[in-house]
Design a protein around this motif. Structure first.
Motif, mmCIF file in Angstrom:
data_model
loop_
_atom_site.group_PDB
_atom_site.id
_atom_site.type_symbol
_atom_site.label_atom_id
_atom_site.label_comp_id
_atom_site.label_asym_id
_atom_site.label_seq_id
_atom_site.Cartn_x
_atom_site.Cartn_y
_atom_site.Cartn_z
ATOM 1 N N SER A 1 1.827 5.094 -1.004
ATOM 2 C CA SER A 1 0.911 6.448 -1.188
ATOM 3 C C SER A 1 0.564 6.251 -2.797
ATOM 4 O O SER A 1 1.653 6.011 -3.510
ATOM 5 C CB SER A 1 1.691 7.525 -0.530
ATOM 6 N N SER B 1 -2.484 9.807 5.672
ATOM 7 C CA SER B 1 -3.118 8.803 5.585
ATOM 8 C C SER B 1 -4.687 9.277 4.798
ATOM 9 O O SER B 1 -4.854 10.635 5.050
ATOM 10 C CB SER B 1 -3.659 7.886 6.561
ATOM 11 N N ARG C 1 -4.271 3.200 1.482
ATOM 12 C CA ARG C 1 -3.771 3.971 2.629
ATOM 13 C C ARG C 1 -3.645 5.484 2.461
ATOM 14 O O ARG C 1 -4.246 6.199 3.164
ATOM 15 C CB ARG C 1 -2.639 3.415 3.180
ATOM 16 N N SER C 2 -3.277 5.847 1.411
ATOM 17 C CA SER C 2 -3.168 7.533 1.077
ATOM 18 C C SER C 2 -3.369 7.504 -0.562
ATOM 19 O O SER C 2 -2.678 6.987 -1.228
ATOM 20 C CB SER C 2 -1.879 7.623 1.752
ATOM 21 N N ASN D 1 0.988 -1.358 0.147
ATOM 22 C CA ASN D 1 -0.083 0.012 0.051
ATOM 23 C C ASN D 1 0.896 1.393 -0.120
ATOM 24 O O ASN D 1 0.553 2.103 0.858
ATOM 25 C CB ASN D 1 -0.939 -0.142 1.235
#
Length: 224
Positions: A113, A210, A147-148, A111
């Motif tokens: 960004s 996040s 996640r981001s 995950n």
């Protein structure tokens, strides 16, 4: 000046496009990134750069993408036009299918960004095909569990391009004229400079935040 933090690994898809090329300049000069993985369907001008690891593959096979290093940041600068893609189906493949495949890859590979170049006015319920596809893509990405997620929504892009686009050139002058009018609602029509967009993407990638963030033309213009 060093920060004391471990250097990051970035993955860039769409590196040879207008925004991708400027973004690559920032990444290659950055002390915060020690490796840039460039994923493209053919070899790029950065293939021999010491910081670059190039993966040449068909974008139709993105779900099978394998990276030897843990990726901290994934930049998606993919984008085309219906004219260049040849059809609405071809456009959707590039601006939606490939982007979603990268989102799925990110979720299943620690995950990183995710930073996407979208468009101002993107709306899954839009009557305009282009904006609807962009909006649907944003909506589906946001539901994946990234996640981001950073969505950049520029206005008409202005800067060096690989190709001449007559209608975009006309649009640039029209929108520049409209944005100069003394109306707050018109300011958003100001063309977005590619340099500012790439700089904002790079700067935001250095932050550990996040959730989903959306950057509109005024946010991008602040980087000029």
């Amino acid at each position: 000046m060093t920060t004391g933090k471990p250097a990051k690994v970035a993955m860039v898809v769409g590196a040879t496009g207008a925004t991708g090329k400027v973004l690559m300049k920032y990444l290659l000069e950055s002390e915060h990134y020690n490796q840039i993985i460039v994923v493209h369907y053919r070899s790029t001008p950065w293939a021999s750069h010491p910081k670059v690891r190039e993966i040449v593959m068909s974008f139709d096979q993105l779900k099978a993408l394998e990276a030897e290093s843990k990726v901290d940041t994934l930049f998606c600068c993919l984008g085309t036009t219906i004219k260049k893609a040849g059809s609405k189906i071809g456009f959707t493949k590039v601006d939606q299918d490939y982007v979603l495949a990268l989102g799925q890859w990110a979720v299943s590979h620690e995950n990183p960004s995710f930073h996407l170049v979208s468009a101002y006015g993107a709306n899954a319920k839009s009557l305009a095909f282009y904006m609807r596809v962009k909006g649907e893509t944003e909506k589906m990405l946001n539901s994946m569990g990234l996640r981001s997620l950073s969505l950049y929504q520029p206005s008409l892009l202005h800067g060096d391009r690989n190709e001449f686009r007559f209608m975009e050139s006309v649009g640039f002058y029209v929108m520049s004229l409209l944005s100069s009018l003394p109306l707050a609602s018109m300011k958003v029509l100001r063309p977005t400079r590619i340099e500012a967009l790439a700089r904002l993407m790079y700067e935001q990638s250095l932050l550990d935040i996040s959730g989903m963030r959306v950057f509109r033309p005024s946010d991008i213009a602040a980087c000029e």
